[in-house]
Scaffold this motif. Structure first.
Motif, PDB file in Angstrom:
ATOM      1  N   THR A 148       0.927  -1.219  -0.072  1.00  0.00           N
ATOM      2  CA  THR A 148       0.019  -0.111   0.393  1.00  0.00           C
ATOM      3  C   THR A 148       0.817   0.782   0.260  1.00  0.00           C
ATOM      4  O   THR A 148       1.244   1.823   0.773  1.00  0.00           O
ATOM      5  N   ARG A 149       1.018   1.926  -1.643  1.00  0.00           N
ATOM      6  CA  ARG A 149       1.700   3.314  -1.250  1.00  0.00           C
ATOM      7  C   ARG A 149       0.980   4.229  -1.790  1.00  0.00           C
ATOM      8  O   ARG A 149       1.434   4.279  -3.082  1.00  0.00           O
ATOM      9  N   GLY A 150      -0.206   4.193  -1.238  1.00  0.00           N
ATOM     10  CA  GLY A 150      -0.890   5.381  -2.197  1.00  0.00           C
ATOM     11  C   GLY A 150      -2.189   4.746  -3.243  1.00  0.00           C
ATOM     12  O   GLY A 150      -2.631   3.353  -3.208  1.00  0.00           O
ATOM     13  N   SER A 151      -2.691   5.592  -4.516  1.00  0.00           N
ATOM     14  CA  SER A 151      -3.236   5.032  -5.462  1.00  0.00           C
ATOM     15  C   SER A 151      -2.874   4.054  -6.163  1.00  0.00           C
ATOM     16  O   SER A 151      -3.839   3.293  -6.875  1.00  0.00           O
ATOM     17  N   ASN A 152      -1.888   3.902  -5.958  1.00  0.00           N
ATOM     18  CA  ASN A 152      -0.602   2.658  -7.299  1.00  0.00           C
ATOM     19  C   ASN A 152      -0.460   1.955  -6.190  1.00  0.00           C
ATOM     20  O   ASN A 152       1.189   1.576  -6.459  1.00  0.00           O
ATOM     21  N   ASP A 153      -1.419   0.919  -6.019  1.00  0.00           N
ATOM     22  CA  ASP A 153      -0.949  -0.170  -5.159  1.00  0.00           C
ATOM     23  C   ASP A 153      -0.100  -1.219  -6.657  1.00  0.00           C
ATOM     24  O   ASP A 153      -0.102  -1.211  -7.300  1.00  0.00           O
ATOM     25  N   VAL A 154       0.900  -1.644  -5.434  1.00  0.00           N
ATOM     26  CA  VAL A 154       2.177  -2.713  -6.624  1.00  0.00           C
ATOM     27  C   VAL A 154       1.762  -4.305  -5.961  1.00  0.00           C
ATOM     28  O   VAL A 154       1.294  -4.246  -5.216  1.00  0.00           O
ATOM     29  N   GLY A 155       1.018  -5.119  -6.683  1.00  0.00           N
ATOM     30  CA  GLY A 155       0.818  -6.809  -6.623  1.00  0.00           C
ATOM     31  C   GLY A 155       2.383  -6.935  -6.648  1.00  0.00           C
ATOM     32  O   GLY A 155       2.467  -7.068  -8.122  1.00  0.00           O
ATOM     33  N   ARG A 156       2.292  -8.103  -6.020  1.00  0.00           N
ATOM     34  CA  ARG A 156       3.831  -8.671  -6.038  1.00  0.00           C
ATOM     35  C   ARG A 156       3.544 -10.000  -5.842  1.00  0.00           C
ATOM     36  O   ARG A 156       2.681 -10.491  -5.001  1.00  0.00           O
ATOM     37  N   VAL A 157       3.338 -10.205  -6.413  1.00  0.00           N
ATOM     38  CA  VAL A 157       2.976 -12.195  -6.704  1.00  0.00           C
ATOM     39  C   VAL A 157       4.361 -13.047  -5.987  1.00  0.00           C
ATOM     40  O   VAL A 157       5.073 -13.198  -7.712  1.00  0.00           O
TER      41      VAL A 157
END
Length: 202
Positions: A148-157
């Motif tokens: 969670t880092r603001g609106s551009n969440d990065v998903g790590r899979v």
């Protein structure tokens, strides 16, 4: 300080194998080395020493160390992988329709396209990719970490893929979680050195 949110899918809910027991600070060097071997790493003594130091530092902050944590710890150790498969294009259709995915993979100097349906967008895309390779592979574990880092969440899979008696791990990261999932799956396929299926209609 960035917050991290882990969404761990219960393996039994989707018919996967049970997750292995997590390591702790008390596990010791031998347990760490054994687990890294299970993950496919054959490290030098120097690399083991370096990873063990990072492991202890992380264990001070985190009660349990899971496989995906270990893979991040050794992530800066270069693994030679054949970059023979790359994702050129991905399109998924969901909603009220049957989830459908179209993928275009780059095999060396040429491209191949495949389309498949599935239970969801990731399942459909994985099925499409499976049509393009000779090896029979099984997606045995799927884990998503949302940062969670603001609106551009990065998903790590992180995925675990089985091929016969071999088990490998793959990683992907993207703001599009379906894209991250497929990049992780392809990462594992590269580690398995899968081969392209000869072009023919089933």
């Amino acid at each position: 300080k960035q917050r991290q949110t882990y969404e761990i899918i219960d393996p039994q809910d989707i018919g996967l194998n049970e997750s292995v027991i997590a390591l702790t600070a008390r596990s010791g060097r031998a347990a760490l080395v054994h687990r890294l071997e299970l993950l496919g790493y054959d490290l030098t003594q120097e690399e083991i020493d370096s990873t063990y130091e990072k492991f202890l530092a992380l264990a001070d902050k985190k009660k349990e160390i899971h496989d995906y944590d270990l893979l991040y710890l050794v992530g800066d150790i270069d693994r030679m992988k054949q970059q023979s498969i790359a994702l050129k294009f991905l399109q998924v259709t969901t909603g009220t329709l049957v989830p459908t995915a179209t993928v275009v993979l780059k095999f060396g100097d040429h491209e191949r396209m495949s389309t498949a349906t599935g239970n969801g967008p990731v399942d459909a895309a994985v099925s499409a990719i499976k049509k393009l390779i000779n090896e029979k592979v099984v997606l045995a574990e799927f884990l998503m970490q949302a940062i969670t880092r603001g609106s551009n969440d990065v998903g790590r899979v992180h995925v675990q893929v089985e091929c016969g008696s071999r088990t490998v791990h793959g990683f992907g990261a993207h703001t599009d979680t379906t894209r991250a999932s497929i990049e992780a799956f392809l990462d594992a396929l590269r580690a398995l050195n899968v081969t392209e299926k000869i072009e023919e209609e089933d």
